[in-house]
Design a protein around this motif. Sequence first.
Motif, PDB file in Angstrom:
ATOM      1  N   PRO A   9       0.803  -1.238   0.000  1.00 29.69           N
ATOM      2  CA  PRO A   9       0.000   0.000   0.000  1.00 29.69           C
ATOM      3  C   PRO A   9       0.831   1.280   0.000  1.00 29.69           C
ATOM      4  O   PRO A   9       0.374   2.298  -0.505  1.00 29.69           O
ATOM      5  CB  PRO A   9      -0.802  -0.100   1.301  1.00 29.69           C
ATOM      6  N   ALA A  59       0.384   1.395  -5.940  1.00 28.45           N
ATOM      7  CA  ALA A  59      -0.908   1.158  -5.304  1.00 28.45           C
ATOM      8  C   ALA A  59      -1.721   2.446  -5.400  1.00 28.45           C
ATOM      9  O   ALA A  59      -1.555   3.361  -4.605  1.00 28.45           O
ATOM     10  CB  ALA A  59      -0.707   0.756  -3.846  1.00 28.45           C
ATOM     11  N   ASN A  68      -2.934  -6.049  -7.470  1.00 24.04           N
ATOM     12  CA  ASN A  68      -2.196  -6.359  -6.248  1.00 24.04           C
ATOM     13  C   ASN A  68      -0.800  -6.908  -6.528  1.00 24.04           C
ATOM     14  O   ASN A  68       0.009  -7.023  -5.609  1.00 24.04           O
ATOM     15  CB  ASN A  68      -2.966  -7.369  -5.409  1.00 24.04           C
ATOM     16  N   GLY A 115      -5.259   2.659  -5.727  1.00 29.09           N
ATOM     17  CA  GLY A 115      -6.652   2.649  -5.300  1.00 29.09           C
ATOM     18  C   GLY A 115      -7.173   1.262  -5.054  1.00 29.09           C
ATOM     19  O   GLY A 115      -6.447   0.264  -5.111  1.00 29.09           O
ATOM     20  N   LYS A 116      -8.441   1.223  -4.809  1.00 26.63           N
ATOM     21  CA  LYS A 116      -9.094  -0.019  -4.441  1.00 26.63           C
ATOM     22  C   LYS A 116      -9.093  -1.045  -5.580  1.00 26.63           C
ATOM     23  O   LYS A 116      -8.959  -2.238  -5.342  1.00 26.63           O
ATOM     24  CB  LYS A 116     -10.523   0.333  -4.054  1.00 26.63           C
ATOM     25  N   PHE A 117      -9.217  -0.588  -6.801  1.00 30.02           N
ATOM     26  CA  PHE A 117      -9.329  -1.495  -7.933  1.00 30.02           C
ATOM     27  C   PHE A 117      -8.024  -1.667  -8.700  1.00 30.02           C
ATOM     28  O   PHE A 117      -8.017  -2.233  -9.793  1.00 30.02           O
ATOM     29  CB  PHE A 117     -10.438  -1.013  -8.868  1.00 30.02           C
ATOM     30  N   SER A 118      -6.917  -1.187  -8.152  1.00 33.40           N
ATOM     31  CA  SER A 118      -5.627  -1.367  -8.822  1.00 33.40           C
ATOM     32  C   SER A 118      -5.133  -2.799  -8.595  1.00 33.40           C
ATOM     33  O   SER A 118      -5.551  -3.471  -7.654  1.00 33.40           O
ATOM     34  CB  SER A 118      -4.606  -0.358  -8.280  1.00 33.40           C
TER      35      SER A 118
END
Length: 170
Positions: A118, A123, A130, A125-128
């Motif tokens: 993170p 990183a 992993n 955002g939420k939809f990037s």
Amino acid sequence: MIEKHKQWHEKLSFALLGYFTTVRTSTGATPFMLVYDTEAVIPAEVEIPSLRIMQEAELDSAKWVKSHYVQLALIDGKRMNVVCHGQLYQNRMSGASNKRVKPRRFALGKLLLKKIFPHQDEAKGKFSPNWQGPYVVHRVQIGGALILAEMGGEVWSKPINSDEVKRYYV
């Protein structure tokens, strides 16, 4: 005992007595026993003399000093027993937790994906994603660390923990 929660300081001594006189599984002894090398005298025994208290009161000062000197001489042996007991306990616990662990082995030249943390710039955002990569294993170090290289051949100088990568299947 006081029933009001604001008078916790009046219950603190009872809680500490219970904590310091409870046998710990990891050491096989009470914290009081490890510090003072004798069992604690509970407050009820002070008010109502028990056989143990009466026997200790009968000793003269020379016998009392001699008995405590012998106890102090034996304290190192008891502490060593506690250390050995603690090591055996840790070995049992690690054996139980490592029973189902499968070791991960990485060969040179294999393709891997690296986890995106993170705090990294990738990183976003939420939809990037992993994971990023693929990368090539350049060198495997002792303890599970890996030196990775990019697909273009540029080798990273910092090692990465093998827990932070996963295999990439083409």
